[in-house]
Design a protein around this motif. Structure first.
Motif, PDB file in Angstrom:
ATOM      1  N   MET A  27       0.829  -1.200   0.000  1.00  0.00           N
ATOM      2  CA  MET A  27       0.000   0.000   0.000  1.00  0.00           C
ATOM      3  C   MET A  27       0.867   1.255   0.000  1.00  0.00           C
ATOM      4  O   MET A  27       0.592   2.218  -0.721  1.00  0.00           O
ATOM      5  N   THR A  28       1.923   1.233   0.809  1.00  0.00           N
ATOM      6  CA  THR A  28       2.821   2.377   0.877  1.00  0.00           C
ATOM      7  C   THR A  28       3.484   2.623  -0.473  1.00  0.00           C
ATOM      8  O   THR A  28       3.564   3.772  -0.946  1.00  0.00           O
ATOM      9  N   GLU A 273      -5.588 -13.140  -2.697  1.00  0.00           N
ATOM     10  CA  GLU A 273      -6.680 -14.048  -2.330  1.00  0.00           C
ATOM     11  C   GLU A 273      -7.258 -13.687  -0.974  1.00  0.00           C
ATOM     12  O   GLU A 273      -8.473 -13.693  -0.780  1.00  0.00           O
ATOM     13  N   TRP A 274      -6.376 -13.366  -0.007  1.00  0.00           N
ATOM     14  CA  TRP A 274      -6.845 -13.013   1.330  1.00  0.00           C
ATOM     15  C   TRP A 274      -7.582 -11.686   1.327  1.00  0.00           C
ATOM     16  O   TRP A 274      -8.402 -11.423   2.207  1.00  0.00           O
ATOM     17  N   LEU A 275      -7.294 -10.843   0.324  1.00  0.00           N
ATOM     18  CA  LEU A 275      -8.015  -9.576   0.190  1.00  0.00           C
ATOM     19  C   LEU A 275      -9.361  -9.769  -0.501  1.00  0.00           C
ATOM     20  O   LEU A 275     -10.182  -8.851  -0.538  1.00  0.00           O
ATOM     21  N   GLY A 276      -9.571 -10.946  -1.058  1.00  0.00           N
ATOM     22  CA  GLY A 276     -10.828 -11.214  -1.756  1.00  0.00           C
ATOM     23  C   GLY A 276     -10.828 -10.794  -3.202  1.00  0.00           C
ATOM     24  O   GLY A 276     -11.891 -10.705  -3.832  1.00  0.00           O
ATOM     25  N   VAL A 277      -9.630 -10.550  -3.769  1.00  0.00           N
ATOM     26  CA  VAL A 277      -9.535 -10.173  -5.174  1.00  0.00           C
ATOM     27  C   VAL A 277      -9.769 -11.419  -6.029  1.00  0.00           C
ATOM     28  O   VAL A 277      -9.141 -12.455  -5.815  1.00  0.00           O
ATOM     29  N   PHE A 287      -1.078  -4.798  -7.996  1.00  0.00           N
ATOM     30  CA  PHE A 287      -1.861  -4.300  -6.861  1.00  0.00           C
ATOM     31  C   PHE A 287      -2.301  -2.858  -7.073  1.00  0.00           C
ATOM     32  O   PHE A 287      -3.208  -2.373  -6.395  1.00  0.00           O
ATOM     33  N   GLY A 288      -1.657  -2.165  -8.003  1.00  0.00           N
ATOM     34  CA  GLY A 288      -1.980  -0.755  -8.245  1.00  0.00           C
ATOM     35  C   GLY A 288      -3.431  -0.539  -8.649  1.00  0.00           C
ATOM     36  O   GLY A 288      -3.982   0.541  -8.429  1.00  0.00           O
TER      37      GLY A 288
END
Length: 291
Positions: A27-28, A273-277, A287-288
């Motif tokens: 994220m950073t 996957e853990w983010l639900g994407v 990730f951008g």
């Protein structure tokens, strides 16, 4: 869209880095890229009971393994020890503590953690030593800053602009100098960010209370710009059982997965996957789309 000068990765080497740490770095990285900021690697290493060289080395190993870049800071353990350790900034921490001492906002506290747990079911500090008038020079006492949990504190949020919050109970009269005489996290974090010129702070939502405490603290130091910083509090990465990740040598540590034969693409895919994407994420850049 506003641009910033500097943001940071700020891990504490008290354990091996895990997927949650890496998600914060991701994220950073993308917020820095979006807002044209450089990235500082700032390692907090004053807690000698928990900080180990193998954990500091793990930070460099993990960033290298995942090809997570940064612009400023130590390149390896030797460089960190010689040039970037918090021990190099002890004079700055002492100066800030002396400013607080002169402000009459500090009081000495000799309460143990066990005692506080007995006084409050959640271990919140109840102000037991506020009026005891213990000497700040007394040994085996911490220094607490008078901070009321009901006081409104305003911060600048990246998405929402100015927002107002109240200190959580766990940070009432928070500690700025520990019983061993070392400066505490809230103070060193403020001093370090001011020292390096950080103006965008990215951290998890679990540290929103620390943001409030640090802004409050900064306003009682010598004139500075910390309260004008912009903050971004991201959601926490949770495992499939919806549990918050913690530092350990367990299955979520990057070191464990790296030694188990995982590649960086596997790590990024697992975080996605853990983010639900729904679509597999295989690289840092992918990730951008979600920042």
């Amino acid at each position: 869209m506003k641009n910033f000068k500097l943001t940071r990765y700020a891990p504490t080497p008290s354990g091996f880095l895990h997927l949650g740490n890496v998600y914060s770095f991701i994220m950073t990285y993308h917020l820095a890229k979006k807002h044209q900021a450089k990235i500082l690697l700032r390692i907090d290493d004053l807690d000698k009971e928990r900080v180990k060289n193998r954990y500091i080395q793990d930070i460099f190993d993990t960033l290298d393994f995942l090809e997570l870049p940064y612009d400023i800071g130590p390149k390896n353990l030797k460089d960190f020890t010689a040039n970037f350790s918090q021990n190099k900034r002890m004079a700055q921490y002492s100066k800030s503590l002396n400013v607080l001492k002169k402000s009459q906002l500090l009081f000495a506290c000799d309460c143990s953690r066990n005692k506080m747990e007995k006084m409050h079911p959640k271990g919140y500090y109840t102000g037991f030593c506020r009026n005891k008038k213990l000497s700040l020079e007394q040994k085996e006492t911490s220094w607490r800053l008078k901070a009321d949990m009901h006081q409104d504190i305003s911060i600048k949020d990246l998405n929402e602009g100015h927002i107002v919050g109240k200190l959580p109970g766990i940070l009432t009269d928070f500690i700025v100098r520990r019983k061993d005489g070392l400066p505490a996290y809230q103070l060193t974090s403020v001093v370090d960010d001011l020292h390096f010129g950080v103006d965008l702070v990215v951290r998890g939502k679990d540290l929103f209370g620390s943001t409030l405490a640090q802004v409050f603290l900064s306003e009682h130091l010598d004139p500075n710009t910390f309260a004008q910083n912009t903050f971004y509090h991201h959601y926490l990465l949770q495992d499939p059982n919806n549990q918050k990740l913690s530092k350990s040598a367990g299955a979520s540590s990057i070191q464990f997965m790296r030694k188990s034969g995982k590649k960086k693409e596997d790590i990024y895919r697992m975080i996605g996957e853990w983010l639900g994407v729904k679509e597999p994420i295989k690289s840092l850049e992918e990730f951008g789309r979600y920042v």
